[in-house]
Design an enzyme around this catalytic site. Sequence first.
Site, PDB file in Angstrom:
ATOM      1  N   ASN A 174       0.846  -1.196   0.000  1.00  0.00           N
ATOM      2  CA  ASN A 174       0.000   0.000   0.000  1.00  0.00           C
ATOM      3  C   ASN A 174       0.882   1.246   0.000  1.00  0.00           C
ATOM      4  O   ASN A 174       1.977   1.252   0.532  1.00  0.00           O
ATOM      5  CB  ASN A 174      -0.868   0.014   1.263  1.00  0.00           C
ATOM      6  CG  ASN A 174      -1.921   1.103   1.207  1.00  0.00           C
ATOM      7  OD1 ASN A 174      -2.854   1.007   0.415  1.00  0.00           O
ATOM      8  ND2 ASN A 174      -1.755   2.144   1.993  1.00  0.00           N
TER       9      ASN A 174
ATOM     10  N   GLU B 265      -1.143   0.882  -5.273  1.00  0.00           N
ATOM     11  CA  GLU B 265      -1.227   2.233  -5.860  1.00  0.00           C
ATOM     12  C   GLU B 265      -0.138   2.489  -6.895  1.00  0.00           C
ATOM     13  O   GLU B 265      -0.329   3.296  -7.816  1.00  0.00           O
ATOM     14  CB  GLU B 265      -1.145   3.310  -4.774  1.00  0.00           C
ATOM     15  CG  GLU B 265      -2.399   3.504  -3.947  1.00  0.00           C
ATOM     16  CD  GLU B 265      -2.573   2.494  -2.837  1.00  0.00           C
ATOM     17  OE1 GLU B 265      -1.660   1.668  -2.631  1.00  0.00           O
ATOM     18  OE2 GLU B 265      -3.624   2.518  -2.159  1.00  0.00           O
TER      19      GLU B 265
ATOM     20  N   ASP C 273      -5.825  21.376   9.446  1.00  0.00           N
ATOM     21  CA  ASP C 273      -6.290  20.499   8.369  1.00  0.00           C
ATOM     22  C   ASP C 273      -6.857  21.315   7.217  1.00  0.00           C
ATOM     23  O   ASP C 273      -6.796  22.547   7.215  1.00  0.00           O
ATOM     24  CB  ASP C 273      -7.292  19.473   8.916  1.00  0.00           C
ATOM     25  CG  ASP C 273      -7.095  18.115   8.231  1.00  0.00           C
ATOM     26  OD1 ASP C 273      -6.930  18.093   7.009  1.00  0.00           O
ATOM     27  OD2 ASP C 273      -7.103  17.086   8.925  1.00  0.00           O
TER      28      ASP C 273
HETATM   29  C1  LIG Z   1      -8.679  12.493   8.133  1.00  0.00           C
HETATM   30  C2  LIG Z   1      -9.411  13.089   7.007  1.00  0.00           C
HETATM   31  C3  LIG Z   1      -9.473  12.564   5.792  1.00  0.00           C
HETATM   32  C4  LIG Z   1      -8.839  11.358   5.318  1.00  0.00           C
HETATM   33  O1  LIG Z   1      -7.624  11.281   5.301  1.00  0.00           O
HETATM   34  O2  LIG Z   1      -9.601  10.483   4.871  1.00  0.00           O
HETATM   35  C5  LIG Z   1     -10.108  14.366   7.208  1.00  0.00           C
HETATM   36  C6  LIG Z   1     -11.392  14.235   7.923  1.00  0.00           C
HETATM   37  O3  LIG Z   1     -12.138  13.196   7.473  1.00  0.00           O
HETATM   38  P1  LIG Z   1     -13.722  13.151   7.689  1.00  0.00           P
HETATM   39  O4  LIG Z   1     -14.141  11.793   7.183  1.00  0.00           O
HETATM   40  O5  LIG Z   1     -14.303  14.272   6.845  1.00  0.00           O
HETATM   41  O6  LIG Z   1     -14.027  13.339   9.142  1.00  0.00           O
HETATM   42 MN   LIG Z   2      -4.476   1.337  -0.701  1.00  0.00          MN
END
Ligand SMILES: C/C(=C\C(=O)O)CCOP(=O)(O)O
Ligand SMILES: [Mn+2]
Length: 418
Positions: free
Chosen positions: A130, A193, A239
């Site tokens: 991965n 990937e 974020d």
């Molecule tokens: C950790 C996040 C995304 C990812 O890497 O998949 C950001 C937040 O995810 P949410 O599913 O919108 O809470």
């Molecule tokens: Mn993967």
Amino acid sequence: MDINDENIIEITEELSCEFEVARALRDYPKDTVVIENVKGFDIPVVSGICNTREKIAKSINCEVSEITEKIIEASDNPIKVDKFTDLSEYNTLEIDLDKIPILTHYKRDGGKYITAGVVFARDPETGIQNASIHRMMVLDNKRLVIRIVPRNLYTYFQKAQKLGEDLEIAIAIGMDPAILLASTTSIPIDYNEMEVANAFKDGELTLIKIGDLEVPQADIILEGKISVTETVSEGPFVDLTDTYDIIRDQPVINLEKMHIKKDNPHYHAIIPAGFEHKLLQGLPQEPRIFKSVKNAVPTVENVVLTEGGCCWLHAVVSINKQTEGDGKNAIMAALSAHPSLKHCVVVDTDVNVFDAEDVEYAISTRVKGDRDIMIVPNVRGSSLDPVAESDGTTTKIGVDATKSLKTLEKFERVSFGE
Ligand SMILES: C/C(=C\C(=O)O)CCOP(=O)(O)O
Ligand SMILES: [Mn+2]
């Protein structure tokens, strides 16, 4: 690293990797920038290689409007990698993160963060490899803490935990945008990937064998293990909503070696909440949303998670509307395909989904509030949504900005005609 952009901004002023580099990069949100002179380091910083859809499209050899289609094509037709090389183009050193210009971005951050590191690991049971991008906070010159969300690497980590064996990893930093994009694609756990990256590269991708792993020819490669027993606090970190994510207990990485390209290495830094962060995280969700909408409305033309919506919370979907109600079906399909999505606008194909002004034009001229707006309260949303309730629920809105089929003549865009 080949930086495939003829308009690179080169900053020669000496800047500290604590706040100053990040501050300078924020002045160029859509440029590719090289910071040549990072105080105390020999390695320059590069940022912004994937901060526009145009750059991403160029890296996979298509137009902006074809990115979703191209990702679906490569994910559905991965190509096994058959070209390998060794580490002869690298200097191999004992790990010392103090030799790499890792940035501290914002004042309240938990520390220095590696933001463009692609983590490679093998499933301890199936051996499938991965690749995924994770933020990693520096603990000292040999250790990181990694934020692992419940996806493929997390599953491998759980399997390693059951076996009681730390998970071997390589972290690659500074590579072709097509490989970065492939690393972020949402493909099944039994897919590799790098085979998607190889499809983007028409079978010409060359990887390096490092131990059991097959890693791209990145400028910097770190080797180590994710501890299955040791966790520490990770964060705060900004974020993609440009707001602070919370502190969590996350696994520690113990690093052993680092390989640095002999010829002109760069350290790739992705600015948190910058367009490069938003696009690399959000854009790979667009094919998932597209496929789901296609099930409901076969005439879907394109899907975009808009930059203004952090490439996460807002989608615009264009459909070639055939029957009344197609717009609302498209909204429901999009909202369920990407549970983090909060607002979805559906437009006709005469509206350019990549142009926020054109989308606003559709909303202003084709929406009648009592008829075209769907409000869905109490649904699970994104953990990053600042208005979400403490239980994770939020309110979702769908806006059907398609023309009413009964009065099509009223919507003719006169300036589009002769
Ligand atoms: C950790 C996040 C995304 C990812 O890497 O998949 C950001 C937040 O995810 P949410 O599913 O919108 O809470
Ligand atoms: Mn993967």
